[in-house]
Motif scaffolding. Structure first.
Motif, PDB file in Angstrom:
ATOM      1  N   VAL A 123      48.663  44.173  41.839  1.00 45.06           N
ATOM      2  CA  VAL A 123      47.460  44.671  42.502  1.00 45.06           C
ATOM      3  C   VAL A 123      46.795  45.702  41.605  1.00 45.06           C
ATOM      4  CG1 VAL A 123      46.546  45.867  44.514  1.00 45.06           C
ATOM      5  CG2 VAL A 123      48.453  44.286  44.773  1.00 45.06           C
ATOM      6  N   VAL A 124      45.486  45.538  41.390  1.00 38.44           N
ATOM      7  CA  VAL A 124      44.707  46.470  40.580  1.00 38.44           C
ATOM      8  C   VAL A 124      43.481  46.871  41.392  1.00 38.44           C
ATOM      9  CG1 VAL A 124      43.387  46.752  38.458  1.00 38.44           C
ATOM     10  CG2 VAL A 124      45.462  45.391  38.440  1.00 38.44           C
ATOM     11  N   GLY A 125      43.203  48.182  41.432  1.00 35.31           N
ATOM     12  CA  GLY A 125      42.008  48.680  42.095  1.00 35.31           C
ATOM     13  C   GLY A 125      40.990  49.097  41.048  1.00 35.31           C
ATOM     14  N   ILE A 126      39.734  48.726  41.241  1.00 35.33           N
ATOM     15  CA  ILE A 126      38.676  49.051  40.284  1.00 35.33           C
ATOM     16  C   ILE A 126      37.561  49.756  41.043  1.00 35.33           C
ATOM     17  CG2 ILE A 126      36.985  48.132  38.670  1.00 35.33           C
ATOM     18  CD1 ILE A 126      38.848  45.749  38.249  1.00 35.33           C
ATOM     19  N   ASP A 127      37.127  50.906  40.517  1.00 30.08           N
ATOM     20  CA  ASP A 127      36.026  51.652  41.096  1.00 30.08           C
ATOM     21  C   ASP A 127      34.943  51.800  40.040  1.00 30.08           C
ATOM     22  OD1 ASP A 127      34.507  53.210  42.833  1.00 30.08           O
ATOM     23  OD2 ASP A 127      35.387  55.070  42.070  1.00 30.08           O
ATOM     24  N   ARG A 128      33.722  51.398  40.371  1.00 32.35           N
ATOM     25  CA  ARG A 128      32.616  51.517  39.426  1.00 32.35           C
ATOM     26  C   ARG A 128      31.827  52.773  39.726  1.00 32.35           C
ATOM     27  NH1 ARG A 128      29.385  46.073  39.263  1.00 32.35           N
ATOM     28  NH2 ARG A 128      28.444  47.178  40.983  1.00 32.35           N
ATOM     29  N   GLY A 129      31.338  53.408  38.672  1.00 29.87           N
ATOM     30  CA  GLY A 129      30.585  54.637  38.854  1.00 29.87           C
ATOM     31  C   GLY A 129      29.563  54.828  37.757  1.00 29.87           C
ATOM     32  N   LEU A 130      28.988  56.041  37.683  1.00 26.06           N
ATOM     33  CA  LEU A 130      27.968  56.346  36.684  1.00 26.06           C
ATOM     34  C   LEU A 130      28.548  57.118  35.502  1.00 26.06           C
ATOM     35  CD1 LEU A 130      24.989  57.280  39.010  1.00 26.06           C
ATOM     36  CD2 LEU A 130      25.332  55.175  37.731  1.00 26.06           C
ATOM     37  N   ARG A 131      29.260  58.203  35.775  1.00 25.12           N
ATOM     38  CA  ARG A 131      29.853  58.968  34.665  1.00 25.12           C
ATOM     39  C   ARG A 131      30.938  58.164  33.979  1.00 25.12           C
ATOM     40  NH1 ARG A 131      32.306  64.230  35.943  1.00 25.12           N
ATOM     41  NH2 ARG A 131      32.716  64.232  33.723  1.00 25.12           N
ATOM     42  N   ALA A 134      33.943  52.458  34.833  1.00 25.43           N
ATOM     43  CA  ALA A 134      34.978  51.854  35.667  1.00 25.43           C
ATOM     44  C   ALA A 134      36.230  52.698  35.591  1.00 25.43           C
ATOM     45  CB  ALA A 134      35.270  50.432  35.217  1.00 25.43           C
ATOM     46  N   ALA A 135      36.924  52.794  36.708  1.00 21.58           N
ATOM     47  CA  ALA A 135      38.227  53.450  36.774  1.00 21.58           C
ATOM     48  C   ALA A 135      39.188  52.435  37.378  1.00 21.58           C
ATOM     49  CB  ALA A 135      38.151  54.703  37.629  1.00 21.58           C
ATOM     50  N   CYS A 136      40.242  52.103  36.641  1.00 22.24           N
ATOM     51  CA  CYS A 136      41.199  51.092  37.083  1.00 22.24           C
ATOM     52  C   CYS A 136      42.542  51.763  37.386  1.00 22.24           C
ATOM     53  CB  CYS A 136      41.399  50.032  36.006  1.00 22.24           C
ATOM     54  SG  CYS A 136      39.885  49.217  35.529  1.00 22.24           S
ATOM     55  N   TYR A 137      43.215  51.273  38.424  1.00 27.64           N
ATOM     56  CA  TYR A 137      44.508  51.830  38.828  1.00 27.64           C
ATOM     57  C   TYR A 137      45.360  50.682  39.351  1.00 27.64           C
ATOM     58  CZ  TYR A 137      47.906  54.687  41.312  1.00 27.64           C
ATOM     59  OH  TYR A 137      49.077  55.258  41.750  1.00 27.64           O
ATOM     60  N   ASP A 138      46.608  50.620  38.937  1.00 28.62           N
ATOM     61  CA  ASP A 138      47.501  49.577  39.454  1.00 28.62           C
ATOM     62  C   ASP A 138      48.647  50.205  40.235  1.00 28.62           C
ATOM     63  OD1 ASP A 138      49.070  50.583  37.462  1.00 28.62           O
ATOM     64  OD2 ASP A 138      49.330  48.706  36.387  1.00 28.62           O
ATOM     65  N   GLU A 139      49.476  49.346  40.838  1.00 31.89           N
ATOM     66  CA  GLU A 139      50.541  49.841  41.716  1.00 31.89           C
ATOM     67  C   GLU A 139      51.660  50.547  40.958  1.00 31.89           C
ATOM     68  OE1 GLU A 139      52.208  45.975  40.364  1.00 31.89           O
ATOM     69  OE2 GLU A 139      50.248  46.536  41.079  1.00 31.89           O
ATOM     70  N   LYS A 140      51.696  50.433  39.643  1.00 24.97           N
ATOM     71  CA  LYS A 140      52.717  51.099  38.834  1.00 24.97           C
ATOM     72  C   LYS A 140      52.296  52.516  38.444  1.00 24.97           C
ATOM     73  CE  LYS A 140      54.208  46.693  36.999  1.00 24.97           C
ATOM     74  NZ  LYS A 140      54.163  45.807  35.860  1.00 24.97           N
ATOM     75  N   GLY A 141      51.113  52.934  38.860  1.00 27.55           N
ATOM     76  CA  GLY A 141      50.634  54.279  38.570  1.00 27.55           C
ATOM     77  C   GLY A 141      49.865  54.402  37.266  1.00 27.55           C
TER      78      GLY A 141
END
Length: 180
Positions: A123-131, A134-141
């Motif tokens: 599982v990978v979470g991706i958050d898009r932004g301006l500054r 993209a910020a990506c985070y997976d379940e392994k930290g």
């Protein structure tokens, strides 16, 4: 609105192309409204049950026309599995003509099984932004940040350049603006 978008044209004055060579205002009126409307690409939107239906026994479409219902054959390459009406529910149909052939766009819906957490391997979470683009985070930290500073610099550079060229207003500046 279209009448006033380009009220000027280059007037040569003669049929041979040699003449006054000035920009002249051309008179436009609404006489073109008396001509019949010509559509560039023929297309129809049809509602299921009223305008069209699918005959699975003969693999035909039944279309509602001004001369009654017509049954037509069609070619469905690679999509035969989606014509099973037990799994798929059909919706509206769009018919369009392109290069002498008729094509259909058929909307269909189906039920899919619910998501089960055991099926997920990674599982990978991706958050898009301006500054940060993209910020990506997976379940392994593990996390990764993609900086947007280069893009912000480039945006500022071209915004400043466009403002300078628009303020200048010369023919070459307008050409450069179009190129940018």
């Amino acid at each position: 609105t279209q009448l006033f978008q380009h009220p000027f044209r280059y007037d040569t004055g003669k049929k041979d192309g040699k003449g006054r060579g000035i920009w002249a205002q051309i008179y436009r009126d609404l006489t073109w409204l008396w001509q019949p409307i010509n559509f560039k690409r023929l297309q129809l939107d049809l509602q299921r049950g009223r305008d069209w239906s699918y005959l699975s026994a003969t693999n035909q479409l039944s279309l509602n026309t001004l001369n009654g219902r017509r049954k037509v054959d069609f070619v469905c390459k690679g999509f035969d599995q989606y014509l099973d009406q037990t799994k798929w529910k059909f919706g509206s149909l769009k018919m369009l003509q392109l290069r002498g052939k008729w094509y259909i766009h058929l909307s269909a819906t189906t039920a899919i099984p619910e998501f089960e957490a055991e099926q997920a391997v990674h599982v990978v979470g991706i958050d898009r932004g301006l500054r940060f683009l993209a910020a990506c985070y997976d379940e392994k930290g593990k996390s990764i940040l993609f900086s947007g500073q280069n893009i912000l610099r480039k945006r500022r550079k071209y915004k400043k350049l466009r403002a300078e060229l628009q303020a200048k207003g010369t023919k070459s500046a307008k050409r450069r603006l179009k190129k940018i």
